[in-house]
Structures are given as structure tokens and as C-alpha cells.
Design an enzyme around this catalytic site. Structure first.
Site: not given
Ligand SMILES: *Cc1c(COP(=O)(O)O)cnc(C)c1O
Length: 465
Positions: A112
Site C-alpha cells: 500500500k
Molecule cells: C491490501 C492487501 C491485499 C489486497 O489488495 P487489493 O488491492 O485490495 O486486492 C493483499 N495483500 C496485502 C498484504 C494487502 O495489504
């Protein structure tokens, strides 16, 4: 570049407006009016470029008209300068054809950060010189919250209210949110699950009184700028593995469908993507939708992969729009049906369109643990549970001679208990998280009602100028 809503009635916006707004006023999500494309020659010319230079080349068409390349480069240099690895998103080889793309070298240890470090700077840039005050309201299953808070903590003109489901995030995730002392950071634990928290946030955006009083902004992956920033690493990785001459496959641990949708955007832009494996845990609404056309929400089951414990994937709407001939009015009716009954059927066009590129895989806890042990025993890599879901799916979908890249979305130290349970080894915390376990926590716990959460935010947020 202009952006249009997936539900067909909200006004088209430019990149600045779409970044500040998040959700469209008709309840839809913004997507670019057309997909910019990079020719094979331009993709070939990305070979050897740094991450920042790749980012500028890939994102420039999306910000055109609002920012020039020099400004974009300055923001990318600042955002990715905070990563602890010189490659920003390094590739690691696991076996002959299997690769890991490590997306967790940012300040809060999850992918993120790649998007949110840039988004925080975009917000600041777009607010400078205005009297506007931004009220960010978000829901997190763990990683968005900490990354968004890190990206905007202490920035003037911005308050952030972050909702997380009480007791459903890991201790490291919780502490990364609640130990940030900046006065513009407000943490709210909700007595409910992630989907409930996300529904509350949507309700606030859709409430005319609330959204006219505050300039609400989103940091969830409903914000287009986040997806745009994630398109970059698909290009960065694929070019290193032979694109545009060779197609590359990706396996993506999926929850809200943001990360894998960014892969779809890369493909629409001309990157040769062999397939996109949509890896889910037992909360498999996406796997069912892609396999049978049955998009129906069930009870969320708590798993060791909380960031994927989701039964409504917001960004799926963007795909359905693009595959449904971009008919916003038809999609609005389809989505309203879903919102009323928590179930809908994909149209044939949507199913056929998705089946060309997306391959669903549902991975249970046992297979997740096996993938963690395989990575550890056979490739010397400690991986987090989310990454393990995708790696398990990647190994099922392996095709001889096609590089398969598993997106490593979190640092294993973020989920130390689950990693230890599966592999017997407890990953150490990297130095950049510092004294996380000694810092004081700040958080309130509220009932999952619009009244309780709305009142809390209204008392503390700054109204529009
Ligand atoms: C947010 C997240 C996901 C999922 O990603 P999306 O974009 O919501 O599909 C997978 N793994 C981790 C560690 C995340 O933080």
C-alpha cells in the site's frame, strides 16, 4: 486526460479533481475516459530505467493537463526515496520460472505504501495555495490504514479518520496506526467486520448533508490515483523479465481487486500480460464470480490473511464497467441490484471479457502454509501469508517457459504469528519500524452505526472553506 464515472451520471473530472474526490457523486468509481497505450518500442525503451523513471513514463499520460513530467518526477523521487531498497520493488527468483516481486520495502511494510506515499504528496500539492481542508475517511483491513496514516501524518490542511474492524488486524498493523502521535490522525476501531466499516465510509460519502459540510476524500483503492501508481510495478517487473518480446504472468493476492485491476490497466496499456491469477483465500466472492458469474456476498470468515477477508470487492466495478461496453447506466442498475440483494449475475460480455485474462484460484489455509514452507525450504525466502496465497495459486498455474511473478504484498514481519505457525521461524522486525512496541496507542472504539461514527467525525473535522 478526463475521468468518467462507472455509473454514468457524475460529471467528468480532471486528474486533480478525481484525486481529491475519491468516490464519484453518483456512487460510482472514476476511470480514465480512454486507456493510453505504450507501443512495443516505448515499452522496450523502459529497459534499464530506474523505478522513478519508469513511474514517470507510465503515469505521465494519466496526469496530463494537470502536471508536467518534471513535477511528476519530483513527487516520485520524494515518494520512492522513502523506500528502504534501492530498486524500490526488487524481483527475487524462486525457481526456474517463478519470481517474487517485493512490494513491501516502504515505511509501513506493505505494498500500500507504493501508492499512498505518492497520494499523500499529491494531496499536499493540490491543496497548496487553496483554503481547502481535506477530511479523509477510510476503512482498512489493516495495511491501507497504516500506509495512509504514514503518508499524511502532520500534513497541514488534512485530517484522517481511519476505521478498522476491532480485533481483526494484526498487532503490528494496529500499532502502526495507533502509535502515530500527529494531531491530524484519528483512529476508530469499529465493532464489526471490514465490509461493515467500508459500508459506513460509503454511507458518509453518499450522505448529502455530511459530504456538503466536509470535503471528504478517499484513500481506499476507490481512489484512482492509487491504482495508477500500482500500474508502474507491472511494467517495471515485466520489462526485466523480457517484455515486450515475452509475455509475463502475474499472481496477485486479492481482496478489494485494486492491485490486480492495476495489472489489467497495464495490459490495456499494451504490456503483454499472459494472465492475471486472482488469488483469494476462502472469502472467495471473486473466484466464484470469475468462475461461474456468481457475484454474491457471503459471511466474511476471519483468516490469517486479514487484508483479503473481504466479500465485496469495490474495484471489481471498474472491470465490469470496462467489460460491459462502458455503459454506466446499465452498470448502475446492476450495482443497485447487488446493493439491495448482495448478489448479482455477471453478463455474458462481462464473463467472456474477464476470462481472457483473469484466472481465479481459491487457496485455503493448508495450501497457504505449504507455500510458505516451500518458499522457505526450496528458495530460502520467508514470505507473509498474503503472498503465500498468491504463490500457491502461481504454482498451480505455472506454464513452462512463461515467467510467473507473485506479488509479495507484505513483509513477513507484519504477520509474525502466522509465519511462525506455518514455518516455525519468527521473522524479525526490520529496523525502520523502530520502537513500535514501546510507543503509546491512541484509538477509540465505536459501534458500527452511521450515527456514532458520523458524530465522532463531525465533532473533530474542519468544515469546507
Ligand atoms: C491490501 C492487501 C491485499 C489486497 O489488495 P487489493 O488491492 O485490495 O486486492 C493483499 N495483500 C496485502 C498484504 C494487502 O495489504
Amino acid at each position: 486526460m478526463r475521468y468518467v464515472s462507472t455509473r454514468g451520471t457524475a460529471p467528468a473530472l480532471d486528474f486533480r479533481e478525481v484525486t481529491l474526490a475519491g468516490l464519484a457523486s453518483d456512487g460510482g468509481l472514476y476511470v480514465p475516459e480512454t486507456w493510453p497505450t505504450l507501443t512495443p518500442d516505448r515499452i522496450a525503451a523502459l529497459a534499464g530505467l530506474s523505478y522513478v523513471d519508469t513511474a514517470v513514463a507510465v503515469m505521465a499520460p494519466f496526469v496530463a493537463g494537470v502536471m508536467d513530467e518534471g513535477e511528476l518526477r519530483d513527487l516520485c523521487t520524494a515518494a520512492y526515496g522513502r523506500f528502504s531498497h534501492a530498486a524500490v520493488t526488487p524481483l527475487v527468483q524462486l525457481d526456474h520460472d517463478q519470481w517474487l516481486l517485493e512490494l513491501f520495502h516502504g515505511p509501513t511494510l506493505a505494498f500500500k505504501d507504493v501508492a499512498l506515499q505518492l497520494l499523500g504528496l499529491l494531496f499536499e500539492r493540490f491543496l497548496t495555495g487553496t483554503n481547502d481542508h481535506l477530511t479523509i475517511v477510510g476503512a482498512t483491513s489493516g495495511d491501507t490504514g497504516s500506509a495512509a496514516i504514514d503518508a499524511v501524518a502532520g500534513r497541514s490542511g488534512i485530517d484522517i479518520f481511519m476505521l478498522h474492524p476491532e480485533g481483526r488486524v494484526s498487532e503490528v498493523q494496529r500499532r502502526q496506526m495507533t502509535t502515530v502521535g500527529a494531531p491530524n490522525v484519528h483512529n476508530i476501531a469499529i465493532r464489526g467486520d471490514f465490509d461493515t466499516a467500508q459500508a459506513l465510509v460509503k454511507a458518509m460519502f453518499n450522505d448529502p448533508a455530511f459530504s456538503s459540510r466536509f470535503r471528504l476524500s478517499a484513500v481506499n483503492s476507490i481512489n484512482w490515483a492509487r491504482l495508477m501508481a500500482q500500474v508502474v510495478y507491472y511494467f517495471y517487473a515485466a520489462v526485466r523479465l523480457g517484455a515486450p518480446d515475452r509475455a509475463v504472468a502475474f499472481s496477485v493476492p486479492t481482496g478489494n481487486f485494486g492491485d490486480v485491476f492495476a495489472g489489467y490497466v497495464a495490459a490495456r496499456m499494451g504490456l503483454p500480460v499472459a494472465k492475471l491469477v486472482v488469488a483469494t483465500n476462502v472469502n472467495d466472492i471473486l473466484a466464484r464470480a470469475l468462475a461461474d458469474g456468481d457475484y454474491s456476498s457471503r459471511q466474511v470468515v476471519a483468516t490469517p490473511t486479514p487484508s483479503m477477508d473481504i466479500q465485496v470487492s469495490s474495484n471489481f466495478e471498474r472491470l465490469l464497467f470496462d467489460l460491459g461496453a462502458r455503459d454506466g447506466h446499465a452498470l448502475a442498475a446492476q450495482m443497485q441490484g447487488f446493493e439491495a440483494t448482495r448478489a448479482m449475475r455477471l453478463t455474458n460480455a462481462q464473463r467472456d471479457g474477464a476470462s481472457g485474462l483473469f484466472v481465479p484460484e481459491r487457496v485455503d489455509v493448508d495450501d497457504m502454509a505449504l507455500a510458505m514452507r516451500w518458499a522457505s525450504d526450496d528458495a530460502g525466502q520467508t514470505i507473509d501469508p498474503h503472498t503465500a496465497i498468491a504463490l500457491s495459486a502461481a504454482r498451480r498455474q505455472a506454464v513452462e517457459g512463461v515467467p510467473m511473478v507473485t506479488l509479495a504484498t507484505a513483509h513477513p514481519a507484519k504477520f509474525r504469528d502466522a509465519v511462525e505457525r506455518a514455518t516455525g521461524q519468527r521473522p524479525g522486525l526490520p529496523a525502520r519500524v523502530g520502537d513500535l512496541f514501546d510507543r503509546e496507542e491512541r484509538c477509540v472504539t465505536l459501534d458500527a452505526t452511521f450515527d456514532a461514527v458520523g458524530a465522532y467525525i463531525a465533532e473533530r473535522a474542519t468544515p469546507r472553506a
